[in-house]
Design an enzyme around this catalytic site. Structure first.
Site, mmCIF file in Angstrom:
data_model
loop_
_atom_site.group_PDB
_atom_site.id
_atom_site.type_symbol
_atom_site.label_atom_id
_atom_site.label_comp_id
_atom_site.label_asym_id
_atom_site.label_seq_id
_atom_site.Cartn_x
_atom_site.Cartn_y
_atom_site.Cartn_z
ATOM 1 N N SER A 108 1.154 -1.030 0.357
ATOM 2 C CA SER A 108 -0.096 -0.293 -0.317
ATOM 3 C C SER A 108 1.055 1.200 0.143
ATOM 4 O O SER A 108 1.763 0.877 0.398
ATOM 5 C CB SER A 108 -0.823 -0.099 0.951
ATOM 6 O OG SER A 108 -1.431 1.305 1.715
ATOM 7 N N TYR A 134 -1.141 -0.765 9.954
ATOM 8 C CA TYR A 134 -1.546 -1.212 8.497
ATOM 9 C C TYR A 134 -0.294 -0.921 7.911
ATOM 10 O O TYR A 134 0.041 -1.634 7.061
ATOM 11 C CB TYR A 134 -2.848 -0.868 8.648
ATOM 12 C CG TYR A 134 -2.904 -1.642 6.836
ATOM 13 C CD1 TYR A 134 -3.203 -2.910 6.412
ATOM 14 C CD2 TYR A 134 -2.783 -0.747 5.804
ATOM 15 C CE1 TYR A 134 -3.608 -3.297 5.214
ATOM 16 C CE2 TYR A 134 -3.036 -1.069 4.209
ATOM 17 C CZ TYR A 134 -3.543 -2.315 4.297
ATOM 18 O OH TYR A 134 -3.575 -2.635 2.868
ATOM 19 N N LYS A 138 2.177 -2.943 5.847
ATOM 20 C CA LYS A 138 2.969 -2.093 4.982
ATOM 21 C C LYS A 138 4.406 -2.399 4.091
ATOM 22 O O LYS A 138 5.089 -2.676 3.655
ATOM 23 C CB LYS A 138 2.207 -1.244 3.633
ATOM 24 C CG LYS A 138 0.947 -2.146 4.218
ATOM 25 C CD LYS A 138 0.819 -3.541 3.697
ATOM 26 C CE LYS A 138 -0.597 -3.652 3.538
ATOM 27 N NZ LYS A 138 -0.954 -5.578 2.848
ATOM 28 N N THR A 167 -13.460 -1.148 -2.166
ATOM 29 C CA THR A 167 -13.922 -3.166 -2.068
ATOM 30 C C THR A 167 -14.006 -3.021 -0.028
ATOM 31 O O THR A 167 -14.188 -1.856 0.576
ATOM 32 C CB THR A 167 -12.137 -3.590 -1.857
ATOM 33 O OG1 THR A 167 -11.533 -3.003 -0.862
ATOM 34 C CG2 THR A 167 -11.401 -3.331 -2.735
#
Length: 274
Positions: A108, A134, A138, A167
């Site tokens: 990401s 997160y 990444k 998503t």
């Protein structure tokens, strides 16, 4: 396809078969957040298949509060980093038996604002924010890819940013971000484009292994004048910690048994980890 949810996996499999006409699509069920299960899966996979052509590490999660898996590991780290490490590292021998093997890890652009925090891989202490953890995971994937590329030159490694994609995961984990971005979010097909290109195109292997891609082009892994660069010492510490944590979570049953009879299936074309 290595998937966590059996019903969704079977539905995706049916869609692929219907669209492509290829019936050789196989589902394996695995929760990548459960580290011991990852070990069990890779040992079973190596007994079943003699080689592997392409591995796509596409699983990921953003848990917004600190949760632990059954091995006592923080769940985001266990899924996004340690699971990817165990899966890829263990399957390298099968990849090396293929012609032109590739490994693609879906990262990401969020990692651009985070350094490699080798001293605190599991986000212990202080305020816990899922989006920040997160992004750190990444960054860890980018460093992992760079190290694999240096160590295994027969395999083409790449890591990529799919763009900001609309998503269900984004809706669930980042509802405010999704609302703010609105129609600027990409479709799933647009987000998958570079992944598929890296996996299948003849042009991709001509690019430097270990690169970070966006829209089919290698891009920088650090912003100008950023404080996100890692020292050699930090990278070595990071890799050492991953191996230590991986081995601690390895169940005795997953240890390969020397001399045990196996009858492998034909080589797998693409092992798509979703």
């Amino acid at each position: 396809m290595v998937c966590r949810n059996k019903d969704k996996a079977e539905a995706a499999r049916a869609d692929i078969i219907r669209e492509s006409g290829n019936t050789e699509v196989h589902v394996h069920i695995l929760d990548l957040s459960e580290t011991s299960q990852v070990w069990e899966f890779v040992e079973a996979f190596k007994r079943q298949y003699p080689s592997l052509n392409v591995l796509i590490n596409n699983a990921g999660c953003m848990v917004n509060k600190r949760e632990m898996n059954s091995n006592g590991l923080e769940k985001n780290f266990a899924t996004n980093t340690l699971g990817v490490y165990i899966l890829t590292q263990s399957l390298i021998p099968l990849l090396q038996k293929s012609r032109g093997p590739r490994v693609i890890t879906v990262s990401s652009g969020g990692m651009l604002v985070q350094p490699l925090r080798a001293h605190n891989l599991q986000s212990q202490g202080g305020f816990f924010k899922g989006a920040k953890v997160y992004a750190q995971n990444k960054r860890q994937q980018v460093v992992l890819t760079e190290q694999w590329a240096k160590a295994h030159q027969v395999i083409h490694f790449s890591v990529m940013h799919p763009g900001w994609v609309d998503t269900p995961a984004v809706s669930a984990s980042m509802p405010q971000f999704r609302q703010m971005m609105g129609e600027r979010l990409r479709t799933a097909v647009q987000g998958a484009d570079t992944v598929v290109w890296l996996a299948l195109s003849r042009a991709a292997p001509a690019t430097p292994s270990g690169s970070f891609f966006q829209d089919r082009k290698p891009v920088q892994t650090h912003l100008p004048m950023a404080w996100t660069h890692s020292s050699t010492k930090d990278v070595q510490k990071f890799m050492g910690q991953l191996e230590t944590l991986a081995q601690r979570a390895r169940p005795q049953a997953a240890e390969p048994q020397p001399g045990s009879p196996t009858e492998p299936s034909p080589a797998l074309d693409v092992q798509h980890h979703v």
